[in-house]
Design a protein around this motif. Structure first.
Motif: not given
Ligand code: ATP
Ligand code: ATP
Ligand code: MG
Ligand code: MG
Lengths: 247, 296, 247, 369, 378
Positions: A88, A90-91, A95, A98-100, A102, A115-116, A141, A157, D11, D13, D214-216, D219, D226, D234
């Motif tokens: 990803f 732009s992350l 992050e 973390r997405l993975a 999550q 999320a944080a 990034l 990931l 993109a 951020v 900002a939440s899961p 995300r 992207d 995933l």
């Protein structure tokens, strides 16, 4: 653990993947080699559900998963990396992981939590980053990472999802020579624990030879051979079809 | 029976109008990847330029050769504006699609407002030959000549475009460019010229639609292009981006559907059906009927 | 290298970054005015990227540094179509024939104003192309497509040909044919060739440049490289001879 | 290539998901609050800004204009949840806004429901509509998705224009029957309440969009923008998350419709048009997609220009120009269109990028000699 | 200078000699810009006429504030609120029906006088106590149309109209007015966006009406008429429609001379004092469809200020039931619902190309063309 039965994918008349029978035992590391365009990536796409086969089935733990969409297969423990790094962009790196994490742990459909704030996810993500040696790049990034770093991030990931079966599509592609040993040891550590099975496509024969328990050779979509490294390397057809004439 | 003939022929007339607008839109999108919301402006320019020429250009007029001259002038004007837009506004933005949307939307607003500022909001009577107001009897149906004129023009344009794409060098470049722009450059061809060219062609076709639309409607007004544009977009998408032949099929389907449903169903149902057709086609075949290949 | 005369192309300190990846990291080499200079290296080292940077086809967002000169003229700032018109012929890796166009149209596209296209020369090399003039290029076999891609470039006089993996995915017989053609072409035009098939390399190459991880690992006389098995192996790896069948 | 239109949201951020770097890090969370308070007490100021507003800040005309601007700021922020933050290009967002406007109007005026019931029903209805139509439209991607959403919105526009059962008033629109409304929302002297209502709407949308980002889930949405395929691998269903974003954005838009109908006091059919969706897109791009404040700024600025340019067009300054200038300049849409075009060339990346573009200038200025 | 105020502040009217603020909200840009232009020209001529050139009522100047609504109700509401906030007690304008319908409630909520302009929708009549109209309404058109068929009993009448409220209103009015007189009324409707009219022309022709009433506005009118003509509808039956502004006459083309027009106004339809004054004052010297509306609006404004001063309730009283001599002749504001009763005309076009002239065939008095009394809503 993972098996394919007569897996076939045709576009028009051409069979891109041609009646492939594969069996992957728990804890096994199976290398896949074959010339460019042999259908290796396509085989991965069929197994992970990004493409639907025209014929044949994919079995996971004996259950038929051929009709499941990719995310359902992932939930069952099937993880993969992509040949062209697919992170990803732009992350931030952290992050990304973390997405993975999550995604793996559930709770992604929470619209109102921060999320944080989830410490457990953060800790698990950091552990995965540590494992591939990307910890120091956490705030960068992902889109700005160097190629080799992206490959590592891909593996992070994958790790974050704690898959039982891992499909690695040319993890070494584009990784500079000095980084190869490090990445190899990361990949090696994947199988070390917990009976995970790995299916890895790779052109670097030395890497394949170092890691693989068995090697499958694909050619024109079909499985030419699938055996121990020594046998495969000695196989005359494989020599001709893939390795090329004597060096 | 003659109702069916009448509806078919007038539906084809409508289809012809859609096709004239859509063909340029489709080529521009197919080759240059530009979603051109300003296409309606080219139509307006064509219509007003024809209208202006017929009153002011020496030799031009509402009739006979003068009319042809006026239309030629209108088409050239549309083409000229399209080329100008491509060179000045679009060229710096290739590959920045969203910015292109902003610019072409801005251009369509500003352009239409400019036409209105210059010639007023009210429809103006369009100078046209007397025969275009008459009807021709076809199998008992009184078919308006203006509609037939549109059909003839669309068929000629379709033929000319296909011949152009098929037999000329630039046509070859455009067809190849729709498939793989980069490789065209790698053969030593300046593909940007081809972009400018498709804008010119698209502008000319739209301007012709504007001029003949003027004949057909009998009037010209600043907003005329905009209302046709939405159907033209639908035609382009149903037909498949970049395919001239696809646009032709889709235009016929949309024109006939609208006409027949409006007659046999209740009013407004025709438009709903067209929109429904769009949704269904896209859900079944996201790339449209003919996909992204410039067919010859 | 043929030290006696000026190189036809000289690449100096060429660096390419794409999307944050430092793909080429200061590549320098020269192409001799006669014969075939072959660019070798494993999959993904940046061979294609080098050729594309030379002809100005680096993807959008890519950043190219360094200098590339043909004679006295610097190439990097010039648009691709100008370079090609100045005599830089490019045959891309995946052939890129225009599938919807016929063979004849594909050829016609390559004609240039004011230059008589050398159809007789091309048809003498590839009689197949003359016979199949009206067939859609998309329906040609891979080998025929490759012939078309090469033939297309040969219609015009070139000062230098850049050819990227012309034998990829071709049957052995066709590989031999293509190699023969290139051999004949090279009699009149210098060629910069990317090739994985060592048999072809052996047959054609006069000079060699070996890339590794975005840098030049070795340059010199091709025969010298190929004779030294150990050198070859260390530079090119075992698995580099992919893409052909001798069955 | 066909997909490029949808790859397009640059993109950006999401601020929410990047660690803070600035010195102001400690203060930053409070800045929006400060802005909110300032905006809330604005109606107590009699500050006169000649040329910018017709009257002092506390005059009804100014407050009305500001209220409309704020609603569109909120709408743009909601649309950005789709476009800038999830990467979905919808050409039919106007439909859900229109559903809010017409839904409330019809329920209040024709069915005689009390406002709060009408509002709740409308928002629930608008959200459900978005969920249903989204469920169908999301079976496609890219341009096809844009066009399917456009098609749905077009159906809405046709239905409104046809005036079925006399419900919508067709092209004449439907004035809101205010007799049943709370008196505090009626009348010019109460315009300030509408302003506060609009401000509250904007604040809620911004809060929701930022919280969600900002939440899961946010995300995952950023991930979808992207690389959708990767999200699937995933173990997350891209379709579900896109549908959530689509539905949420639709719900926010219909809530915006509820506020808008109260401010304007009626519904008129041009809010159903595809031009409105295009305007939303323009607002977001003008402001900077995926940025914290860009879309809000874009929406406010767009509406401000849209309303004020009519006054600009008939102003003395313009009328005194020679005809070839004053004629086009008196056409509001001419000026608006020109502004877009200029914005693309002078503010690439949107208004939100101004800050980063100005930073070097500011630091240079601040540097002691 | 910054100061603190309360958000509820609105400026108040001021003393006796203070100017009277009148806000004019109409289309200066947008699709109805030319209607708006006629309206404002008419208004200025009317103000001149009613104040005898002084622009003053008593010693109070009438201070006009003009604003452009671009045909968008939201913009109109904004400027109306702005004007009201600044103490304006009289608002006039509204070129489009949508604007009129949404500004009318604003007037009622804030107790200011609203005099709607060219907007033809019947719904403005009886909208509320504070809303008046200075133009005609659709119903008056339809009543005029009825005068073309004499005895309506058992006649077959078809209404051809656009989808939407404008078409609905016309269809309903025809059903009530002509259907009520015994005619058999049916309708053919078409989408306002239609560009091809053959299906509708065929449907009309198949219905074989004795009278066709066409209610069509917009830029596609030319194409619509041409199609009706080409399909032989105009030749086979009496076709009645409203005569639009002069600039649109040539767009009728050959069809123009075959249509029976009902007319709100055109230059030469009347020869009143007011008409002469208006003609003298209007730029170009030719009156058109909506000049009388602006003119009447100005007359009503002056009357309201004369009798009511700053008191809106008094203004309303002064206008209700007021009879005056407008451009069209004798006008009357009906007290019950504020309908403006006024003469209407039957007209014919003659000429060709771009040169057409209209002539009055018959005129109807305000009482003859009166719409039914509407229930006052608020
Ligand atoms: N969507 C598709 N449409 C058409 N052809 C396809 C598609 N996907 C793959 N192919 C073709 O299928 C063949 C196998 O592709 P695949 O990517 O699986 O090869 P691979 O073995 O992974 O090669 P490499 O080592 O180069 O990655 C190729 O010839 C490719 O062109
Ligand atoms: N557009 C791009 N974006 C990102 N990475 C790219 C891009 N193009 C090439 N790369 C990367 O650059 C590296 C070099 O690629 P290149 O195609 O030049 O290799 P190559 O030597 O030609 O390999 P092969 O033998 O497989 O043809 C690869 O790791 C590839 O993934
Ligand atoms: Mg692969
Ligand atoms: Mg390569």
């Amino acid at each position: 653990m993972l098996a394919t039965r007569g897996l076939t994918w045709r576009i028009g008349e051409v069979a891109i993947v041609d009646s492939v029978y594969l069996d992957l035992a728990p804890g096994e590391f199976l290398g896949v080699i074959g010339p460019n365009g042999a259908g290796k990536t396509s085989l991965f796409n069929l197994i992970t559900g990004l493409r639907r086969p025209t014929e044949g089935t994919v079995l996971l733990d004996g259950a038929d998963i051929t009709a499941l969409p990719p995310h359902r297969r992932a939930r069952l423990g099937l993880g993969r990396t992509f040949q062209a790094s697919s992170v990803f962009g732009s992350l931030s790196v952290r992050e990304n992981v973390r997405l993975a994490v999550q995604a793996h742990r559930g709770g992604s459909m929470k619209l109102w939590r921060r999320a944080a704030a989830d410490r457990e996810v953060a800790a698990a993500a950091d552990a995965a980053l540590d494992r591939v040696g990307l910890h120091h790049r956490g705030t960068a990034l992902a889109g700005t990472l160097a190629h080799g770093e992206k490959r590592k991030l891909e593996i992070a990931l994958l790790l974050a999802g704690e898959p039982r079966v891992m499909l690695l599509d040319e993890p070494m592609a584009g990784v500079s020579a000095e980084d190869v040993p490090e990445l190899v040891s990361v990949i090696k550590s994947l199988t070390g624990d917990s009976g995970r099975a790995v299916l890895m496509v790779e052109h670097h024969m030395d890497v394949i030879l170092e890691l693989a328990d068995r090697i499958a050779v694909m050619h024109h979509g079909a499985l030419l051979a699938c055996d121990t490294p020594d046998t495969v390397m000695a196989n005359a057809t494989v020599q001709e079809a893939y390795l090329g004439e004597a060096l | 029976m003659n109702t069916v003939v009448l509806l078919t022929l007038t539906g084809l007339g409508l289809a012809a109008l859609y096709f004239l607008v859509a063909s340029g839109l489709s080529l521009v999108f197919g080759l240059a990847d530009v979603l051109n919301f300003a296409h309606g402006l080219f139509l307006g320019v064509g219509a007003y330029a024809t209208w202006w020429a017929s009153g002011n250009l020496p030799g031009a007029g509402p009739d006979g050769f003068g009319f042809v001259l006026a239309v030629v002038f209108g088409v050239l004007a549309g083409s000229f504006v399209a080329v100008l837009v491509e060179l000045v506004l679009i060229r710096p933005l290739y590959s920045r699609t969203i910015e292109q949307v902003l610019v072409t939307v801005g251009l369509s607003l500003a352009g239409v407002a400019l036409l209105q500022a210059t010639w007023g909001a009210d429809p103006r009577p369009f100078p046209r030959p007397d025969w275009s107001r008459d009807v021709t009897s076809v199998l008992g149906a009184q078919v308006p000549n203006a509609g037939l004129l549109l059909i003839v023009a669309a068929v000629v344009v379709l033929g000319a475009l296909l011949a152009f794409l098929r037999w000329t060098r630039y046509g070859l470049i455009i067809r190849a460019g729709v498939e793989n722009r980069e490789m065209v450059t790698a053969l030593g061809i300046d593909v940007r010229k081809a972009f400018t060219l498709v804008f010119a062609i698209g502008g000319a076709a739209a301007a012709l639609a504007g001029a003949l639309g003027g004949v057909y409607f009998g009037t010209v007004s600043p907003g005329q292009g905009g209302s046709l544009l939405i159907f033209a977009f639908i035609v382009v998408v149903i037909g498949g981006m970049g395919s001239v032949v696809g646009s032709a099929y889709a235009a016929v389907a949309v024109g006939l559907l609208q006409q027949f449903v409006n007659y046999y169903g209740t009013s407004g149902l025709g438009d709903l059906c067209v929109v429904g057709l769009l949704a269904v086609v896209l859900l079944l075949r996201p790339q449209g009927l003919a996909g992204k290949v410039a067919h010859a | 290298m043929n030290a006696s005369s000026e190189p036809v192309l000289s690449v100096e300190d060429l660096s390419v970054r794409i999307a944050g990846l430092h793909i080429l990291q200061g590549v320098s080499f020269e192409v001799a005015p006669t014969g075939v200079t072959v660019l070798l290296g494993r999959n993904g080292v940046g061979k294609t990227t080098t050729l594309r940077a030379i002809v100005g086809l680096t993807p959008r967002g890519g950043e190219v540094r360094g200098s590339v000169r043909m004679g006295a003229r610097s190439l990097l700032a010039r648009p691709t179509h100008r370079l090609v018109r100045d005599g830089l012929g490019y045959v891309p890796e995946d052939r890129c024939v225009f599938a919807a166009l016929t063979v004849a149209e594909n050829l016609r596209l390559a004609e240039r104003r004011g230059v008589t296209p050398a159809y007789d020369k091309v048809f003498a090399l590839f009689p197949e192309l003359e016979r199949r003039g009206r067939q859609r290029a998309g329906s040609l076999s891979g080998g025929q497509q490759q012939m078309l891609a090469i033939g297309r470039v040969l219609l015009n006089d070139n000062r230098l040909l850049l050819v990227d993996e012309p034998t990829k995915g071709l049957a052995p017989k066709v590989v031999t044919e293509v190699a023969e053609v290139l051999e004949r072409v090279a009699e009149s035009v210098p060629v910069l060739l990317v090739e994985q098939n060592l048999a072809v390399v052996r047959r054609l190459a006069t000079d060699a440049v070996v890339l590794s991880a975005g840098q030049v690992a070795w340059t010199g006389d091709a025969r010298e490289l190929l004779l030294e098995t150990a050198l070859t192996k260390s530079l090119l790896g075992v698995g580099s001879g992919s893409g052909e069948v001798h069955a | 290539m066909t997909n490029s239109v949808v790859d397009a949201p640059p993109a950006q951020v999401p601020d929410e998901l990047t660690p803070g770097r600035s010195r102001w890090h400690g203060l930053r969370p409070y800045l929006p609050l400060v802005a909110l308070v300032v905006a809330a007490v604005l109606p107590y100021s009699t500050l006169n800004l000649p040329g910018i507003f017709e009257g002092p800040l506390n005059s009804p005309g100014t407050l009305q204009l500001l209220a409309i601007c704020l609603v569109f700021g909120g709408l743009a922020a909601g649309y950005d949840l789709l476009f800038g933050r999830t990467g979905m290009l919808s050409f039919g967002h106007a439909l859900y806004f229109a559903a809010g406007v017409y839904g409330t109007d019809i329920l209040v005026t024709e069915a005689g429901l009390p406002l709060w019931q009408a509002a709740v029903l409308t928002v629930v209805g608008g959200t459900t509509l978005a969920a249903l139509l989204g469920a169908v439209a999301l079976r496609t991607v890219g341009i096809a998705f844009a066009m399917v959403t456009l098609a749905f919105a077009q159906v809405g526009a046709i239905l409104v224009a046809r005036d079925f059962g006399g419900l919508t008033g067709g092209e004449e629109g439907l004035p809101l029957d205010v007799s049943g409304l709370p008196p505090a929302l009626v009348g010019v002297t109460n315009t300030v309440n509408l302003y506060w209502l609009a401000l509250a709407y904007l604040a809620i949308v911004v809060l929701v969009v930022h919280r969600v980002s900002a939440s899961p889930t946010g995300r995952v949405l950023a991930g979808l923008r992207d690389d959708e395929r990767r999200i699937g691998v995933l173990g997350l269903d891209p379709y579900r998350f896109k549908l959530v974003a689509f539905t949420l954005a639709g719900g926010l838009a219909s809530a915006g419709g509820v506020v808008y109908v109260l401010i304007v006091g009626g519904a008129s059919p041009h809010i159903t048009s595809s031009e409105l969706t295009l305007s939303l897109l323009v607002m977001v791009v003008l402001g900077g997609p995926g940025t914290r404040w860009g879309p809000v700024l874009g929406g406010v600025l767009y509406m401000y220009l849209d309303h004020r340019l009519t006054a600009f067009g008939s102003s003395e300054a313009v009328n005194s120009l020679p005809a070839f200038l004053s004629r086009p300049l008196s056409q509001p849409l001419f000026v608006l269109g020109t502004v877009f075009i200029l914005a693309v060339y002078f503010f690439p990346g949107g208004l939100a990028s101004l800050r980063s573009r100005l930073t070097p200038v500011l630091t240079a200025l601040r540097r002691p000699r | 200078a910054t100061a603190c105020g309360s958000p509820q502040d609105t400026a108040s009217g001021g003393g006796d000699a203070a100017p009277v603020k009148v806000g004019l909200v109409y289309s200066q840009s947008g699709p109805l810009a030319s209607y708006g232009k006629q309206y404002i020209e008419g208004f200025k001529a009317g103000l001149d006429f009613a104040t005898e050139g002084t622009g003053k009522v008593g010693d109070r100047t009438i201070e006009l504030t003009e604003a452009d609504d671009a045909g968008d109700p939201a913009k109109a509401v904004s400027v109306a609120k702005d004007m009201i906030g600044k103490g304006t007690k009289i608002i006039a304008g509204s070129t489009s029906s949508g604007v009129a319908l949404q500004v009318a409630p604003i007037a009622a909520q804030n107790k200011v006088l609203f005099i709607s302009g060219p907007a033809a929708t019947d719904a403005v009549t009886g909208a509320n106590k504070y809303t008046f109209r200075s133009g005609r309404q659709s119903w008056q058109d339809v009543v005029t149309a009825r005068s073309f068929i004499g005895d309506a009993a058992d006649k077959k009448v078809v209404v051809f109209a656009q989808d939407g409220a404008f078409g609905d209103a016309n269809e309903a009015a025809v059903k009530a007015v002509i259907g009520g007189a015994g005619a058999n009324v049916s309708s053919v409707r078409a989408p306002a966006s239609a560009t091809e009219f053959t299906p509708f022309a065929s449907q009309i022709k198949a219905a074989k009406p004795d009278l066709l009433f066409v209610a069509w506005a917009g830029t596609t009118a030319g194409a619509m008429w041409q199609t009706l003509d080409q399909q032989g509808v105009l030749a086979s039956t009496t076709v009645v429609t409203g005569l639009d502004i002069r600039a649109s006459w040539p767009t009728f083309g050959a069809a123009g001379t075959k249509i029976s027009f009902l007319s709100h106004y055109f230059d030469g339809a009347s020869d009143t004092e007011a008409a002469k004054a208006a003609k003298a004052k209007v730029p170009g010297g030719t009156l058109d469809l909506f000049h009388p509306d602006g003119f009447a609006a100005a007359q009503m404004v002056v009357r309201a200020v004369q009798e009511g001063g700053d008191d809106v309730e008094k203004m309303v009283q002064a206008l209700e039931g007021w009879e005056f001599e407008g451009v069209k002749g004798a006008m009357k504001i009906r007290a019950e619902d504020h309908a403006l009763l006024q003469p209407m005309y039957q007209a014919k076009l003659s000429g060709s190309g771009t040169a057409f002239t209209a002539t009055v065939q018959k005129s109807l008095t305000g009482d003859e063309s009166a719409p039914p009394v509407a229930q006052m809503k608020g």
